[in-house]
Design a protein around this motif. Structure first.
Motif, PDB file in Angstrom:
ATOM      1  N   LEU A 153     -30.203  20.265  71.046  1.00 34.28           N
ATOM      2  CA  LEU A 153     -30.054  18.958  70.391  1.00 34.28           C
ATOM      3  C   LEU A 153     -29.735  19.197  68.920  1.00 34.28           C
ATOM      4  CD1 LEU A 153     -32.992  17.064  72.159  1.00 34.28           C
ATOM      5  CD2 LEU A 153     -30.558  16.948  72.679  1.00 34.28           C
ATOM      6  N   GLY A 154     -30.704  18.986  68.032  1.00 32.09           N
ATOM      7  CA  GLY A 154     -30.464  19.160  66.599  1.00 32.09           C
ATOM      8  C   GLY A 154     -29.988  20.545  66.221  1.00 32.09           C
ATOM      9  N   ALA A 155     -30.400  21.549  67.016  1.00 34.85           N
ATOM     10  CA  ALA A 155     -30.003  22.933  66.713  1.00 34.85           C
ATOM     11  C   ALA A 155     -28.500  23.133  66.835  1.00 34.85           C
ATOM     12  CB  ALA A 155     -30.732  23.898  67.641  1.00 34.85           C
ATOM     13  N   GLU A 156     -27.805  22.173  67.458  1.00 35.23           N
ATOM     14  CA  GLU A 156     -26.357  22.282  67.619  1.00 35.23           C
ATOM     15  C   GLU A 156     -25.600  22.201  66.297  1.00 35.23           C
ATOM     16  OE1 GLU A 156     -24.522  22.939  70.589  1.00 35.23           O
ATOM     17  OE2 GLU A 156     -26.592  23.580  70.952  1.00 35.23           O
ATOM     18  N   ILE A 157     -26.285  21.863  65.204  1.00 34.73           N
ATOM     19  CA  ILE A 157     -25.594  21.876  63.907  1.00 34.73           C
ATOM     20  C   ILE A 157     -25.129  23.285  63.561  1.00 34.73           C
ATOM     21  CG2 ILE A 157     -26.884  19.887  63.040  1.00 34.73           C
ATOM     22  CD1 ILE A 157     -28.462  21.852  61.248  1.00 34.73           C
ATOM     23  N   ALA A 158     -25.756  24.287  64.183  1.00 33.25           N
ATOM     24  CA  ALA A 158     -25.381  25.682  63.917  1.00 33.25           C
ATOM     25  C   ALA A 158     -24.245  26.156  64.816  1.00 33.25           C
ATOM     26  CB  ALA A 158     -26.595  26.590  64.104  1.00 33.25           C
ATOM     27  N   SER A 159     -23.748  25.276  65.680  1.00 33.83           N
ATOM     28  CA  SER A 159     -22.689  25.676  66.603  1.00 33.83           C
ATOM     29  C   SER A 159     -21.318  25.492  65.964  1.00 33.83           C
ATOM     30  CB  SER A 159     -22.772  24.852  67.896  1.00 33.83           C
ATOM     31  OG  SER A 159     -22.425  23.495  67.645  1.00 33.83           O
ATOM     32  N   GLU A 160     -20.395  26.347  66.322  1.00 31.75           N
ATOM     33  CA  GLU A 160     -19.040  26.265  65.774  1.00 31.75           C
ATOM     34  C   GLU A 160     -18.327  24.965  66.140  1.00 31.75           C
ATOM     35  OE1 GLU A 160     -16.485  29.678  65.899  1.00 31.75           O
ATOM     36  OE2 GLU A 160     -18.186  31.071  65.857  1.00 31.75           O
ATOM     37  N   PRO A 161     -18.485  24.444  67.378  1.00 34.40           N
ATOM     38  CA  PRO A 161     -17.814  23.177  67.690  1.00 34.40           C
ATOM     39  C   PRO A 161     -18.191  22.048  66.741  1.00 34.40           C
ATOM     40  CG  PRO A 161     -18.527  24.245  69.701  1.00 34.40           C
ATOM     41  CD  PRO A 161     -19.109  25.044  68.574  1.00 34.40           C
ATOM     42  N   PHE A 162     -19.478  21.934  66.405  1.00 38.25           N
ATOM     43  CA  PHE A 162     -19.894  20.889  65.464  1.00 38.25           C
ATOM     44  C   PHE A 162     -19.330  21.167  64.074  1.00 38.25           C
ATOM     45  CE2 PHE A 162     -22.972  19.369  62.238  1.00 38.25           C
ATOM     46  CZ  PHE A 162     -22.828  18.005  62.445  1.00 38.25           C
ATOM     47  N   GLN A 163     -19.430  22.399  63.631  1.00 39.88           N
ATOM     48  CA  GLN A 163     -18.959  22.754  62.291  1.00 39.88           C
ATOM     49  C   GLN A 163     -17.449  22.570  62.164  1.00 39.88           C
ATOM     50  OE1 GLN A 163     -20.524  26.718  61.654  1.00 39.88           O
ATOM     51  NE2 GLN A 163     -22.625  26.045  62.042  1.00 39.88           N
ATOM     52  N   ASN A 164     -16.725  22.841  63.236  1.00 36.94           N
ATOM     53  CA  ASN A 164     -15.269  22.711  63.194  1.00 36.94           C
ATOM     54  C   ASN A 164     -14.799  21.269  63.070  1.00 36.94           C
ATOM     55  OD1 ASN A 164     -14.935  25.479  63.386  1.00 36.94           O
ATOM     56  ND2 ASN A 164     -14.654  25.471  65.611  1.00 36.94           N
ATOM     57  N   GLU A 165     -15.669  20.325  63.394  1.00 38.49           N
ATOM     58  CA  GLU A 165     -15.308  18.917  63.280  1.00 38.49           C
ATOM     59  C   GLU A 165     -15.035  18.504  61.832  1.00 38.49           C
ATOM     60  OE1 GLU A 165     -17.465  15.853  65.347  1.00 38.49           O
ATOM     61  OE2 GLU A 165     -18.380  17.322  66.689  1.00 38.49           O
ATOM     62  N   PHE A 166     -15.575  19.257  60.883  1.00 39.02           N
ATOM     63  CA  PHE A 166     -15.445  18.882  59.472  1.00 39.02           C
ATOM     64  C   PHE A 166     -14.095  19.295  58.880  1.00 39.02           C
ATOM     65  CE2 PHE A 166     -19.919  18.757  60.257  1.00 39.02           C
ATOM     66  CZ  PHE A 166     -20.412  17.768  59.413  1.00 39.02           C
ATOM     67  N   LYS A 167     -13.414  20.207  59.527  1.00 36.65           N
ATOM     68  CA  LYS A 167     -12.159  20.731  58.985  1.00 36.65           C
ATOM     69  C   LYS A 167     -11.158  19.604  58.721  1.00 36.65           C
ATOM     70  CE  LYS A 167      -8.590  24.240  59.763  1.00 36.65           C
ATOM     71  NZ  LYS A 167      -8.710  24.776  58.397  1.00 36.65           N
ATOM     72  N   ASP A 168     -10.568  19.629  57.534  1.00 41.95           N
ATOM     73  CA  ASP A 168      -9.542  18.682  57.073  1.00 41.95           C
ATOM     74  C   ASP A 168     -10.076  17.287  56.741  1.00 41.95           C
ATOM     75  OD1 ASP A 168      -7.559  20.653  57.340  1.00 41.95           O
ATOM     76  OD2 ASP A 168      -7.248  20.145  59.455  1.00 41.95           O
ATOM     77  N   LYS A 169     -11.389  17.071  56.839  1.00 44.04           N
ATOM     78  CA  LYS A 169     -11.951  15.788  56.417  1.00 44.04           C
ATOM     79  C   LYS A 169     -11.906  15.686  54.897  1.00 44.04           C
ATOM     80  CE  LYS A 169     -13.202  14.597  60.618  1.00 44.04           C
ATOM     81  NZ  LYS A 169     -12.552  13.496  61.351  1.00 44.04           N
TER      82      LYS A 169
END
Length: 226
Positions: A153-169
């Motif tokens: 759940l919350g630990a998914e902030i450390a996953s690359e898929p979540f982190q990759n969502e920020f690219k180009d924002k």
């Protein structure tokens, strides 16, 4: 001395305690430098991850390749080189020393800026780094981690898929931080917003607050044209 006497037992135990205490102090002192170096390497590895440089073997070499300067933001938003030691706790740097770090980097000949962020999640500390392009407004990459968020759940902030969502924002909305994390499936402005983690609402909100609180301290730098 009578080895069966109470005096002998007390003296023997006292000497043994002193010897053990000395040995523990010696080992701790000997390992402190190594422990400090490991923390420093881990911090550098996290900064590199925000630059999308992952799975490196020689962390120092890669860090020196990409990170050109550890800078401190001044009141007017300008940057001055950090003449102190390499820091590993940026929350402490801000709260105790009033120092806002900006790492000036270069990737494939292009300037990037990495900003540390930190906050509190559902169960403990969360932290990370946001890498920006030379325009200081679009996200190049991110890295987030946590101390004890819920696995899956919350630990998914450390996953690359979540982190990759920020690219180009985009980061700035005028002179305010527009970059944000919203409830999963509730993105209405894809220019600034990122989907939160399904089932990890509290941690997602914590990441949103972390970005706004920490990056908001860098507004003068982010809106400056230099």
């Amino acid at each position: 001395m009578n080895t069966n006497s109470n005096s002998y037992t007390i003296i023997y135990a006292s000497v043994l305690v002193i010897i053990v205490a000395f040995l523990l102090a010696f080992v701790n002192s000997s390992l402190r430098e190594l422990q400090g170096k490991n923390v420093e390497l881990d911090t550098k590895k996290q900064i590199l991850s925000a630059l999308n440089v992952r799975d490196v073997e020689d962390v120092d070499a890669e860090y020196n390749k990409y990170v050109k300067a550890d800078m401190l933001m001044q009141e007017d938003g300008s940057l001055k080189e950090n003449e102190g030691k390499f820091a590993t706790s940026y929350e402490k740097e801000v709260k105790e020393n009033h120092r806002l770090h900006v790492f000036v980097c270069e990737v494939d000949g292009n300037v990037k800026y990495v900003i540390p962020v930190y906050g509190t999640g559902l169960w403990g500390a969360i932290w990370g780094y946001v890498a920006l392009n030379a325009d200081k407004n679009t996200v190049y990459g991110t890295y987030f981690s946590h101390a004890s968020e819920t696995p899956g759940l919350g630990a998914e902030i450390a996953s690359e898929p979540f982190q990759n969502e920020f690219k180009d924002k985009n980061v700035m909305d005028g002179e305010s931080i527009g970059l944000s994390v919203v409830k999963n499936g509730k993105v209405v402005n894809a220019e600034y917003q990122v989907d939160g983690i399904s089932g990890g609402t509290i941690t997602s909100v914590a990441v949103d607050q972390m970005l706004k609180n920490c990056m908001g301290q860098y507004t003068e730098f982010l809106i400056s044209k230099e």
